[in-house]
Design an enzyme around this catalytic site. Structure first.
Site, PDB file in Angstrom:
ATOM      1  N   GLU A  12      -8.421  -0.071 -13.555  1.00 42.37           N
ATOM      2  CA  GLU A  12      -9.416   1.445 -12.870  1.00 42.37           C
ATOM      3  C   GLU A  12     -10.865   1.892 -14.043  1.00 42.37           C
ATOM      4  OE1 GLU A  12      -6.557   3.522 -12.036  1.00 42.37           O
ATOM      5  OE2 GLU A  12      -6.069   3.051 -10.020  1.00 42.37           O
ATOM      6  N   ASP A 196      -3.205   0.535  -1.108  1.00 42.66           N
ATOM      7  CA  ASP A 196      -2.257   0.343  -0.218  1.00 42.66           C
ATOM      8  C   ASP A 196      -1.630   1.349   0.691  1.00 42.66           C
ATOM      9  OD1 ASP A 196      -0.784   1.689  -3.043  1.00 42.66           O
ATOM     10  OD2 ASP A 196       0.485   2.229  -1.222  1.00 42.66           O
TER      11      ASP A 196
END
Ligand SMILES: CCCCCCN(CO)Cc1c[nH]c2c(N)ncnc12
Length: 228
Positions: A12, A196
């Protein structure tokens, strides 16, 4: 001005470090902090490791030890709202801890005495994100993010979180970062790109889209830094 840019996982913040180029590395309190000067702003960048405890430690360290005066979080999340698809961006208006539970004493989920179910993100930084979204021609959704120390891969749990907190997305660090920044009076902003749908396929989807969604979020956050 010292600005913190935080993630939970190395993937990230990797796109952030790449963009920044040169930085000083400091090992502190079981973590690695990267400091850089970027367009006249002192940046302190780090990933916390996963979960509310690690993210609390890192957010506190960035503010208290590195003097961060604002904190931007960039990362990925599971979608609850059916409007959020993989790659979509969500800006947290407010955040709650979905696994904080003393309802046995009649309190609401996510609440403990002298605390609050929700912590609101900084309105100025949210407004800035709206400007960036227009400039980038990107549609960015705003919504409630629920945080807990669980990777949610179960439709039932996901829907319970959605209904209980009116949450649009879920992850494992945002609400703890929010509590820290709110307590230390440091304006904060939490941006997540969906990786997701927090359902039975979540872990496969996460593995497939972590990298591309992390870049999506990081690129947007860096556009915000350019305008600070
Ligand atoms: C190796 C496993 C790393 C999981 C870290 C997931 N992050 C936590 O912030 C975001 C996230 C993406 N999808 C999620 C989901 N379905 N449940 C919880 N959190 C998430």
């Amino acid at each position: 001005m010292t600005l913190a840019i935080m993630g939970a996982m190395s993937e990230e913040i990797a796109p952030i470090l790449e963009r920044v180029g040169e930085y000083k590395t400091t090992a502190y309190a079981g973590n690695t902090y990267y400091e850089a000067s970027y367009k006249g702003i002192n940046l302190v960048i780090a990933y916390s490791k996963i979960g509310k405890v690690f993210s609390t430690l890192t957010a506190t360290t960035m503010c208290e030890h590195f003097g961060a005066q604002k904190l931007l979080f960039s990362g990925v999340a599971g979608a609850i709202s059916p409007k959020l698809k993989v790659g979509d961006l969500i800006v947290a208006t407010k955040l709650a801890q979905h696994d904080l539970d003393i309802t046995a004493f009649g309190h609401p989920f996510g609440y403990v005495p002298e605390g609050s179910v929700y912590v609101e993100a900084d309105k100025e930084l949210i407004a800035l994100s709206k400007e960036v979204a227009v400039e980038m021609g990107k549609s960015v959704q705003e919504g409630i993010i629920a945080t807990g120390d669980q990777f949610v891969a179960d439709e039932k749990r996901k829907n319970w979180i959605g209904e209980t907190f009116k949450a649009d997305a879920l992850e494992m660090e945002g609400a703890s970062v929010a509590v820290v920044c709110d307590a230390l009076d440091v304006p904060f902003f939490i941006l997540r790109a969906i990786s997701d749908a927090a359902d039975m396929d979540a872990s496969f989807s996460f593995d497939e889209f972590l990298e591309t969604s992390a870049v999506e979020s990081a690129e947007f956050v860096m556009k915000m830094v350019d305008k600070l």
